[in-house]
Scaffold this motif. Structure first.
Motif, PDB file in Angstrom:
ATOM      1  N   SER A 154       3.023   2.827   2.836  1.00  0.00           N
ATOM      2  CA  SER A 154       2.125   3.026   3.967  1.00  0.00           C
ATOM      3  C   SER A 154       2.759   2.546   5.266  1.00  0.00           C
ATOM      4  O   SER A 154       3.417   1.515   5.319  1.00  0.00           O
ATOM      5  CB  SER A 154       0.824   2.266   3.725  1.00  0.00           C
ATOM      6  OG  SER A 154      -0.011   2.350   4.846  1.00  0.00           O
ATOM      7  N   HIS A 156      -4.375   5.306   4.281  1.00  0.00           N
ATOM      8  CA  HIS A 156      -3.018   4.873   4.615  1.00  0.00           C
ATOM      9  C   HIS A 156      -2.105   6.094   4.610  1.00  0.00           C
ATOM     10  O   HIS A 156      -2.178   6.907   3.698  1.00  0.00           O
ATOM     11  CB  HIS A 156      -2.508   3.853   3.592  1.00  0.00           C
ATOM     12  CG  HIS A 156      -3.366   2.645   3.497  1.00  0.00           C
ATOM     13  ND1 HIS A 156      -3.287   1.600   4.393  1.00  0.00           N
ATOM     14  CD2 HIS A 156      -4.342   2.311   2.624  1.00  0.00           C
ATOM     15  CE1 HIS A 156      -4.164   0.685   4.075  1.00  0.00           C
ATOM     16  NE2 HIS A 156      -4.827   1.095   3.000  1.00  0.00           N
ATOM     17  N   LYS A 180       0.845  -1.192   0.000  1.00  0.00           N
ATOM     18  CA  LYS A 180       0.000   0.000   0.000  1.00  0.00           C
ATOM     19  C   LYS A 180       0.880   1.242   0.000  1.00  0.00           C
ATOM     20  O   LYS A 180       1.994   1.217   0.523  1.00  0.00           O
ATOM     21  CB  LYS A 180      -0.880   0.034   1.253  1.00  0.00           C
ATOM     22  CG  LYS A 180      -1.698  -1.204   1.471  1.00  0.00           C
ATOM     23  CD  LYS A 180      -3.036  -1.049   0.863  1.00  0.00           C
ATOM     24  CE  LYS A 180      -3.884  -2.264   1.239  1.00  0.00           C
ATOM     25  NZ  LYS A 180      -4.926  -2.515   0.340  1.00  0.00           N
TER      26      LYS A 180
END
Length: 61
Positions: free
Chosen positions: A14, A37, A3
């Motif tokens: 993230s 995130h 992410k």
């Protein structure tokens, strides 16, 4: 799949997931979601800028 940070213009990986309503008050986000995130840098800034609101939410529980 890794992410990435949901702050516009940031492509860092993230670090933490936070509620979008609070993060939206601090940052311009890429898209509307319920959770977003954040990378380490933006998470630190988020914590600093939402400290009072988060404390208030904890007291309401």
């Amino acid at each position: 799949m890794e992410k990435i940070c949901d702050v516009k213009g940031c492509n860092e990986k993230s670090f933490q997931t936070v509620p979008a309503d609070l993060a939206g008050k601090v940052f311009s986000l890429k898209e509307e979601k319920t959770k977003v995130h954040l990378c380490k840098v933006h998470y630190k800034e988020y914590k600093k800028n939402t400290k009072k609101e988060r404390e208030t939410q904890r007291m309401d529980w």
